[in-house]
Design an enzyme around this catalytic site. Structure first.
Site, PDB file in Angstrom:
ATOM      1  N   LYS A   1       2.362 -10.293 -11.194  1.00  0.00           N
ATOM      2  CA  LYS A   1       2.099  -9.983  -9.096  1.00  0.00           C
ATOM      3  C   LYS A   1       2.412 -11.349  -9.918  1.00  0.00           C
ATOM      4  O   LYS A   1       1.171 -11.949  -9.450  1.00  0.00           O
ATOM      5  CB  LYS A   1       1.095  -9.315  -9.312  1.00  0.00           C
ATOM      6  CG  LYS A   1       1.363  -9.190  -7.907  1.00  0.00           C
ATOM      7  CD  LYS A   1      -0.334  -8.160  -7.624  1.00  0.00           C
ATOM      8  CE  LYS A   1      -0.079  -7.899  -5.953  1.00  0.00           C
ATOM      9  NZ  LYS A   1      -1.364  -7.101  -5.487  1.00  0.00           N
TER      10      LYS A   1
ATOM     11  N   ARG B   1      -0.182  -7.258   4.896  1.00  0.00           N
ATOM     12  CA  ARG B   1      -1.427  -7.583   4.569  1.00  0.00           C
ATOM     13  C   ARG B   1      -2.079  -6.796   6.209  1.00  0.00           C
ATOM     14  O   ARG B   1      -3.487  -5.969   6.485  1.00  0.00           O
ATOM     15  CB  ARG B   1      -2.345  -8.525   4.510  1.00  0.00           C
ATOM     16  CG  ARG B   1      -2.215  -9.042   3.159  1.00  0.00           C
ATOM     17  CD  ARG B   1      -2.149 -10.110   2.299  1.00  0.00           C
ATOM     18  NE  ARG B   1      -2.148 -10.299   1.083  1.00  0.00           N
ATOM     19  CZ  ARG B   1      -2.096 -11.663   0.645  1.00  0.00           C
ATOM     20  NH1 ARG B   1      -1.882 -12.918   1.280  1.00  0.00           N
ATOM     21  NH2 ARG B   1      -1.728 -11.712  -0.767  1.00  0.00           N
TER      22      ARG B   1
ATOM     23  N   ARG C   1      -5.481 -15.432  -2.516  1.00  0.00           N
ATOM     24  CA  ARG C   1      -5.267 -15.265  -4.159  1.00  0.00           C
ATOM     25  C   ARG C   1      -4.895 -16.243  -5.326  1.00  0.00           C
ATOM     26  O   ARG C   1      -4.481 -15.595  -5.937  1.00  0.00           O
ATOM     27  CB  ARG C   1      -4.748 -13.578  -4.213  1.00  0.00           C
ATOM     28  CG  ARG C   1      -4.889 -12.779  -2.636  1.00  0.00           C
ATOM     29  CD  ARG C   1      -4.880 -11.478  -3.234  1.00  0.00           C
ATOM     30  NE  ARG C   1      -4.889 -10.490  -1.515  1.00  0.00           N
ATOM     31  CZ  ARG C   1      -5.357 -10.425  -0.933  1.00  0.00           C
ATOM     32  NH1 ARG C   1      -6.317 -10.437  -1.235  1.00  0.00           N
ATOM     33  NH2 ARG C   1      -4.961  -9.151  -0.093  1.00  0.00           N
TER      34      ARG C   1
ATOM     35  N   GLU D   1       1.668 -12.604 -19.735  1.00  0.00           N
ATOM     36  CA  GLU D   1       0.495 -11.071 -18.988  1.00  0.00           C
ATOM     37  C   GLU D   1       1.605  -9.983 -19.609  1.00  0.00           C
ATOM     38  O   GLU D   1       0.788  -9.033 -19.375  1.00  0.00           O
ATOM     39  CB  GLU D   1       0.804 -11.782 -17.496  1.00  0.00           C
ATOM     40  CG  GLU D   1      -0.216 -12.396 -16.939  1.00  0.00           C
ATOM     41  CD  GLU D   1      -1.035 -12.042 -15.863  1.00  0.00           C
ATOM     42  OE1 GLU D   1      -1.080 -10.587 -16.593  1.00  0.00           O
ATOM     43  OE2 GLU D   1      -1.961 -13.056 -15.350  1.00  0.00           O
TER      44      GLU D   1
ATOM     45  N   LYS E   1       6.078  -8.794  -9.611  1.00  0.00           N
ATOM     46  CA  LYS E   1       6.422  -7.868  -7.894  1.00  0.00           C
ATOM     47  C   LYS E   1       6.011  -9.551  -7.761  1.00  0.00           C
ATOM     48  O   LYS E   1       5.621  -9.830  -8.043  1.00  0.00           O
ATOM     49  CB  LYS E   1       5.212  -7.166  -7.995  1.00  0.00           C
ATOM     50  CG  LYS E   1       4.544  -7.213  -6.248  1.00  0.00           C
ATOM     51  CD  LYS E   1       3.464  -6.379  -6.129  1.00  0.00           C
ATOM     52  CE  LYS E   1       3.148  -6.382  -4.854  1.00  0.00           C
ATOM     53  NZ  LYS E   1       1.699  -5.737  -4.546  1.00  0.00           N
TER      54      LYS E   1
ATOM     55  N   SER F   1       6.726  -5.758   1.423  1.00  0.00           N
ATOM     56  CA  SER F   1       6.861  -6.339   2.947  1.00  0.00           C
ATOM     57  C   SER F   1       7.640  -7.001   2.965  1.00  0.00           C
ATOM     58  O   SER F   1       7.916  -6.373   3.685  1.00  0.00           O
ATOM     59  CB  SER F   1       5.325  -5.735   2.960  1.00  0.00           C
ATOM     60  OG  SER F   1       4.654  -6.802   3.015  1.00  0.00           O
TER      61      SER F   1
ATOM     62  N   TYR G   1       9.574   0.157   0.623  1.00  0.00           N
ATOM     63  CA  TYR G   1       9.965   0.833   2.148  1.00  0.00           C
ATOM     64  C   TYR G   1      10.712   1.819   2.750  1.00  0.00           C
ATOM     65  O   TYR G   1      10.401   1.924   2.943  1.00  0.00           O
ATOM     66  CB  TYR G   1       9.038  -0.152   2.654  1.00  0.00           C
ATOM     67  CG  TYR G   1       7.884  -0.352   2.063  1.00  0.00           C
ATOM     68  CD1 TYR G   1       6.344   0.194   2.597  1.00  0.00           C
ATOM     69  CD2 TYR G   1       8.046  -1.658   1.742  1.00  0.00           C
ATOM     70  CE1 TYR G   1       5.634  -0.102   2.333  1.00  0.00           C
ATOM     71  CE2 TYR G   1       6.912  -2.440   1.258  1.00  0.00           C
ATOM     72  CZ  TYR G   1       5.394  -1.738   1.247  1.00  0.00           C
ATOM     73  OH  TYR G   1       4.263  -2.179   1.364  1.00  0.00           O
TER      74      TYR G   1
HETATM   75  C1  PBG Z   1      -3.243  -5.138  -3.670  1.00  0.00           C
HETATM   76  C2  PBG Z   1      -1.423  -4.994  -3.066  1.00  0.00           C
HETATM   77  C3  PBG Z   1      -1.052  -6.028  -1.960  1.00  0.00           C
HETATM   78  C4  PBG Z   1       0.326  -5.441  -2.405  1.00  0.00           C
HETATM   79  C5  PBG Z   1       0.532  -4.386  -2.714  1.00  0.00           C
HETATM   80  N1  PBG Z   1      -0.905  -4.429  -3.510  1.00  0.00           N
HETATM   81  C6  PBG Z   1      -1.577  -7.337  -1.408  1.00  0.00           C
HETATM   82  C7  PBG Z   1      -1.903  -8.128  -1.996  1.00  0.00           C
HETATM   83  O1  PBG Z   1      -2.099  -8.724  -3.558  1.00  0.00           O
HETATM   84  O2  PBG Z   1      -2.571  -9.283  -1.464  1.00  0.00           O
HETATM   85  C8  PBG Z   1       1.715  -6.368  -1.550  1.00  0.00           C
HETATM   86  C9  PBG Z   1       2.166  -5.587  -1.384  1.00  0.00           C
HETATM   87  C10 PBG Z   1       4.100  -5.398  -0.005  1.00  0.00           C
HETATM   88  O3  PBG Z   1       3.750  -6.564   0.371  1.00  0.00           O
HETATM   89  O4  PBG Z   1       4.790  -4.618  -0.029  1.00  0.00           O
HETATM   90  N2  PBG Z   1      -3.931  -4.405  -2.899  1.00  0.00           N
END
Ligand code: PBG
Length: 341
Positions: free
Chosen positions: A213, A223, A235, A251, A266, A292, A331
């Site tokens: 990720k 968010r 992050r 990983e 991801k 997203s 989505y």
């Molecule tokens: C963390 C999480 C995130 C997403 C899924 N799980 C956000 C992040 O790491 O800041 C993002 C998924 C998306 O953008 O659709 N709980």
């Protein structure tokens, strides 16, 4: 005429090749041929719909940066689950927005919180009609928006975050989810959750590890939807650097060794190389998350008439499958499932 191509040789002067042209177009000629020879298919069973459930909502609320996506009440998430089942969508992953947040994120493991409540309601309504997943992270539950408790310098404390994830996972398992998907990118999270689940008798609850990720700008709209924007910071101390491909191999290997049942990459479309590497190296089921920002870009261009949104979405998800993903979190799962029916 001995080359059998007489019909193309009416003009004596026309050059005639001794060798037949390779006809790649033969199998592309009709829709039926193309369908028969497609190497990759969009089976709705491999689609997973991410869903936001918010405590204390009276009615579903649209998410401005994600047209067509809403924050749900327990009742509206049940309706959505029924729609997903009717369309043949294989799974749903729950994200929660709690009524209260604190520095530790203690509402993450509240059995009355939005995710366990929705999980129980969805299970009651649709039984095993779809695979029920819960994302495991603390960023929706902490008041500072980070993925776990912070030290003096504002960095997430690894083991304290992992402890919280184990509590979260147990709460979601108790509520009846099939799979937990730890997304916090803390070291050792998969092994700790596996140990916690097994110790509590949840040996059958699976773990899909967000193994690779990345610290991505494409999470922006999420968010908003999950109300998990950080007060300050980023992050980058735990999510991967977008520059790194070989590091993803490590990983993924670690999460396999820690007992993951399936792996995830991801975001998806900007990381197809990572996905293809993961497919080549591991035999575990592989998921990819079309995040997203990937969704919002297509939706925004489509809203301006700059792109055919449905076709672009389909092509994106097909490409993610082609690169090696068995499952795709998207989505657009319901719309894609409907038009592949
Ligand atoms: C963390 C999480 C995130 C997403 C899924 N799980 C956000 C992040 O790491 O800041 C993002 C998924 C998306 O953008 O659709 N709980």
């Amino acid at each position: 005429m001995s080359d059998g191509r007489a019909c193309f040789d009416r003009e004596r002067e026309a050059p005639v090749s001794r060798f037949p042209t390779v006809r790649m177009r033969r199998l592309r000629r009709t829709p039926a041929l193309r369908r028969a020879f497609a190497e990759t298919r969009l089976d709705p069973a491999g689609l997973v719909l991410p869903v936001f459930v918010k405590a204390g909502l009276d009615a579903p609320q649209p998410v401005a940066s994600m047209p067509g996506v809403r924050q749900h009440t327990t009742a509206s998430v049940v309706e959505l689950a029924q729609e997903a089942v009717a369309a043949g969508v294989g799974g749903m992953i729950l994200f929660g927005i709690p009524a209260n947040k604190d520095a530790e994120g203690t509402t993450g493991w509240d059995p009355a919180g939005p995710v366990p409540t929705a999980a129980r309601a969805v299970r009651d309504a649709v039984g095993d009609g779809l695979v029920l997943w819960a994302d495991v992270c603390q960023c929706e539950y902490t008041d500072h928006g980070h993925c776990g408790p912070l030290d003096d310098r504002g960095t997430v404390i690894n083991d304290a975050a992992v402890e919280a994830y184990v509590r979260d996972a147990l709460t979601y398992a108790e509520a009846g989810v099939d799979l937990v998907a730890p997304s916090g990118m803390m070291d050792g999270q998969v092994a700790a959750i596996r140990g916690g689940l097994d110790g509590a008798g949840f040996e059958d609850v699976g773990i899909v590890a967000y193994a690779a990720k990345y610290a991505s700008a494409f999470y922006g709209p999420f968010r908003d939807a999950a109300e998990s924007t950080m007060a300050e910071g980023d992050r980058a101390s735990h999510q991967m650097d977008p520059a790194n491909r070989r590091e993803a191999v490590r990983e993924l290997d670690l999460d396999v060794a820690e007992g993951a049942d399936a792996l995830m990459v991801k975001p998806a479309l900007p990381y197809l190389d990572v996905l293809a590497d993961a497919r080549a190296r591991h035999d575990l089921p592989l998921a990819a998350y079309q995040v997203s920002g990937e969704y919002a870009m297509v939706a925004a261009a489509a809203a301006r008439g700059w792109i055919d949104g449905a076709a672009a979405m389909r092509e994106s998800v097909l490409s993610i499958r082609r690169a090696g993903a068995d499952l795709v979190l998207t989505y657009a799962a319901i719309e894609l499932a409907r038009d592949s029916a």
